[in-house]
Design a protein around this motif. Sequence first.
Motif, short mmCIF file in Angstrom:
data_model
loop_
_atom_site.label_atom_id
_atom_site.label_comp_id
_atom_site.label_asym_id
_atom_site.label_seq_id
_atom_site.Cartn_x
_atom_site.Cartn_y
_atom_site.Cartn_z
N PHE A 184 8.80 105.01 54.43
CA PHE A 184 8.08 103.76 54.25
C PHE A 184 7.90 103.46 52.77
O PHE A 184 8.12 104.32 51.90
N LEU A 185 7.49 102.24 52.50
CA LEU A 185 7.20 101.78 51.14
C LEU A 185 5.72 101.46 51.02
O LEU A 185 5.13 100.89 51.93
N VAL A 186 5.14 101.85 49.92
CA VAL A 186 3.74 101.51 49.67
C VAL A 186 3.62 100.85 48.31
O VAL A 186 4.39 101.13 47.40
N LEU A 187 2.63 99.99 48.20
CA LEU A 187 2.30 99.38 46.92
C LEU A 187 0.95 99.92 46.49
O LEU A 187 -0.07 99.65 47.13
N CYS A 188 0.94 100.70 45.43
CA CYS A 188 -0.29 101.34 44.94
C CYS A 188 -0.96 100.50 43.87
O CYS A 188 -0.27 99.89 43.04
N PRO A 189 -2.28 100.48 43.85
CA PRO A 189 -2.98 99.80 42.77
C PRO A 189 -2.90 100.63 41.49
O PRO A 189 -2.49 101.80 41.51
N GLY A 190 -3.28 100.04 40.38
CA GLY A 190 -3.32 100.77 39.13
C GLY A 190 -4.61 101.57 38.98
O GLY A 190 -5.57 101.38 39.71
N HIS A 191 -4.59 102.48 38.02
CA HIS A 191 -5.79 103.22 37.61
C HIS A 191 -6.38 104.06 38.74
O HIS A 191 -7.58 104.04 38.99
N CYS A 192 -5.54 104.80 39.44
CA CYS A 192 -6.02 105.67 40.52
C CYS A 192 -6.57 106.99 39.99
O CYS A 192 -7.41 107.61 40.64
#
Length: 610
Positions: free
Chosen positions: A54-62
């Motif tokens: 699958f593909l995920v879109l991660c937010p910044g600054h984790c």
Amino acid sequence: MRLCGGHSGLLLLLLLLLTSEFPPGWSELFGWRDKKVLNVECETTGYEIVGDDFLVLCPGHCVGQQPLVWGSGVYASISSVCGAAIHSGVLSDSNGGMVRVSKKAGMRGYVSKFANGLRSISLPKWSRSFVFPEASRSMAESSQQWEQESIVSTGDKVDGRRLSFEAYRKGFLSSEAKPAAKDVSSPKGPNPFQQYIGRNLGTASRKPMTTTVSPKKMNKDCNVDIAFLIEGSWSLGVRRFESQKRFVTKVVEELQKTTDGAAVGLIQFGHETKTEISLNKFPTLQGVTLAMRKVSPIGGTSNAGRAIDEVAESFFQKSAGNRREAPNAAVLLLDGWPNDDLEVPARVARETGINIFIVMVEGATSEELASGVHGDFVNKSVCRPNGHFSLHTDRWTASSALVSPLVSRICNTERLICSKTCLNSADIVFVVDGSSSVGLENFPALLEFVANVTGHFEIARAGTHIGIVQYTYEQRTEVELGRHTTPEGVREAVRRVHYWSGGTSTGAAITYTRREMFAHSRSGKRRLLVLITDGRSYDDVREPAAAARKEGIILYAVGIAWAIKDELDAVANDPKSEHVFFVSDFNDLKTVGPKLVENICKEYNALPRN
């Protein structure tokens, strides 16, 4: 079909909305046919997402949210997907972005490693893994506009039951997507190595538990998240089932007398398991006791091991009320012998930080003795086989005598050792050189080093405590050990430290720290002294350091510029290669912090366990 002119964007958007997948040409271009993009949070784990690829879109600054990651290269499925992507280097923490994730079979030996601002955790075994087949940051950047129009938003869940398109929010379609197919990759039945989404995935949105008990009865703290596991099998009978409920009610009533409220939930087990009360279902413990009156037996056989699986897999989730700062405890009530294995699921639960207590009532029947379950399962299941985590009585009518001892043990957070990790089980004092050779212009670099190192640890009342001593010829306590029990409080305290200037009496500073700071250290906590100096001491360091080590204090020495290597070696514990650090310039201190934390954890993880 060829898209052209001003209509191409609209046609592409409509195609995306109608199909909920990549257009054929697009998916062929990237080699990812029929893949949806899931818009996930920093803490979303691989196990929460349905599918093998699958593909995920991660937010910044984790990284600032300290996502939990187990392994390196190959990650256990309980790991944060975005955290693992940053750890592996396929994702930029500052920008976030889209990454491809592939699930794999479980394995043994997930290794710990510090990389890209995150320290992963070692794990002996897990049932599922995931990897990142390729670095996809550049692709994500090139398709940024497309992502904005085709992202699938997960909302509260990522298992397909509540997925909705970002476009739906803009009014294109209805707000509810079709349920996704069940993940057929997960085997049926209890699996002792399934994911644990638990203890440290963030702070629950609910407020801490409060009580209305009079101040006279508030005699202790009990900042613990507790799961009670009660049996509802056919063989137990209604009378003994009600006896269990009365016992748990008495324990909860005793917990109401504490000054800092515990969070309590209830799981019933028979042939299957059922979460009767989640941690955040009621705002007060009184609500828990009232709700327990309505709980009725579910029947079946006594599968206590399956109940522990339930605790490890889902009970201590953030969404179910788990509080990041609170240790986790599971209290298993057993009336006789269980029908299934406890040892394996209990070990998995312990390894993920859950303190297993067992209250054993009555003995085993002849049929239970013939079931094949080993009689020593209690010692093999509890957090430590030293008697502290197990209680026994011959009959339910005498169980009231166990209430106070059980509450006392659960609330003694210093002895909840299964919750302890290298990051939450230390008292650390930084002994900072404030002599004239450091200089006003370089002193901020020392404070930045302290702030960066403490940022890796779980600062909490029941977690790691930080203290700071600045020294010249004299010594000054800048931050009292345990004065601040939040990361924000520690960071602010570090900012308020002012440069002193003077001579360099390192030996006296070590003695001062041993006598004045660690005298207030907590029982059961590792005591760490981190010396930071840039020059030669005017006094002897060997005897003060030896006296500190004799008392069990672990000493690390960080030298800068003109620091003397022999003195650093004399201060630090053995092996010197893992306890002594040296840099030639103050600006290079930032390179020491990650390695220091890694070595602290390496030493902690080498300690004897169950």
